[in-house]
Design a protein around this motif. Sequence first.
Motif, PDB file in Angstrom:
ATOM      1  N   LEU A  46      17.309  52.031  94.433  1.00 47.91           N
ATOM      2  CA  LEU A  46      17.328  51.475  95.748  1.00 47.91           C
ATOM      3  C   LEU A  46      19.020  51.644  95.889  1.00 47.91           C
ATOM      4  N   HIS A  47      19.732  51.507  94.971  1.00 50.95           N
ATOM      5  CA  HIS A  47      21.078  51.545  95.320  1.00 50.95           C
ATOM      6  C   HIS A  47      21.459  52.984  95.793  1.00 50.95           C
ATOM      7  N   PHE A  48      20.788  54.085  95.082  1.00 47.33           N
ATOM      8  CA  PHE A  48      21.143  55.273  95.593  1.00 47.33           C
ATOM      9  C   PHE A  48      20.726  55.601  97.064  1.00 47.33           C
ATOM     10  N   THR A  49      19.568  54.944  97.372  1.00 49.53           N
ATOM     11  CA  THR A  49      19.089  55.091  98.765  1.00 49.53           C
ATOM     12  C   THR A  49      20.011  54.320  99.637  1.00 49.53           C
ATOM     13  N   ALA A  50      20.570  53.186  99.232  1.00 45.69           N
ATOM     14  CA  ALA A  50      21.459  52.461 100.200  1.00 45.69           C
ATOM     15  C   ALA A  50      22.672  53.121 100.643  1.00 45.69           C
ATOM     16  N   LEU A  53      22.048  55.969 102.938  1.00 49.49           N
ATOM     17  CA  LEU A  53      21.814  55.490 104.374  1.00 49.49           C
ATOM     18  C   LEU A  53      23.259  55.172 104.875  1.00 49.49           C
ATOM     19  N   GLU A  54      24.113  54.380 104.017  1.00 54.34           N
ATOM     20  CA  GLU A  54      25.341  54.337 104.484  1.00 54.34           C
ATOM     21  C   GLU A  54      26.134  55.214 104.766  1.00 54.34           C
ATOM     22  N   ASP A  55      26.158  56.483 103.992  1.00 55.54           N
ATOM     23  CA  ASP A  55      26.697  57.788 104.298  1.00 55.54           C
ATOM     24  C   ASP A  55      26.340  58.054 105.755  1.00 55.54           C
ATOM     25  N   ARG A  56      24.880  58.231 105.805  1.00 55.17           N
ATOM     26  CA  ARG A  56      24.389  58.875 107.060  1.00 55.17           C
ATOM     27  C   ARG A  56      24.883  57.938 108.458  1.00 55.17           C
TER      28      ARG A  56
END
Length: 91
Positions: A46-50, A53-56
Amino acid sequence: MEAVIIAPAVIAILFIGLPWLIFHYVTRWKQIGSLTGEDEKLLDELHFTARRLEDRLNTIERIVSADHPDWKLSSQAAMPEALDYEITRRN
């Protein structure tokens, strides 16, 4: 006759049953209170996904601001509380 039966029962309950019950639930509480390996793996995912998404989102904001330099000013005027918001990373 009743006193002969009641006295050992009360003593057994107080000195054997009650401590066993307390230690049983303390042990269960300690087992449940910690994170399992699956929980830690899920949190890492979940941390990696967040982060992705923040970078995107930052990339999209850079692209839009390059095309329309004043787009952020109009969106922040609609939401004045957005000016006080600061993103801080813990890691």
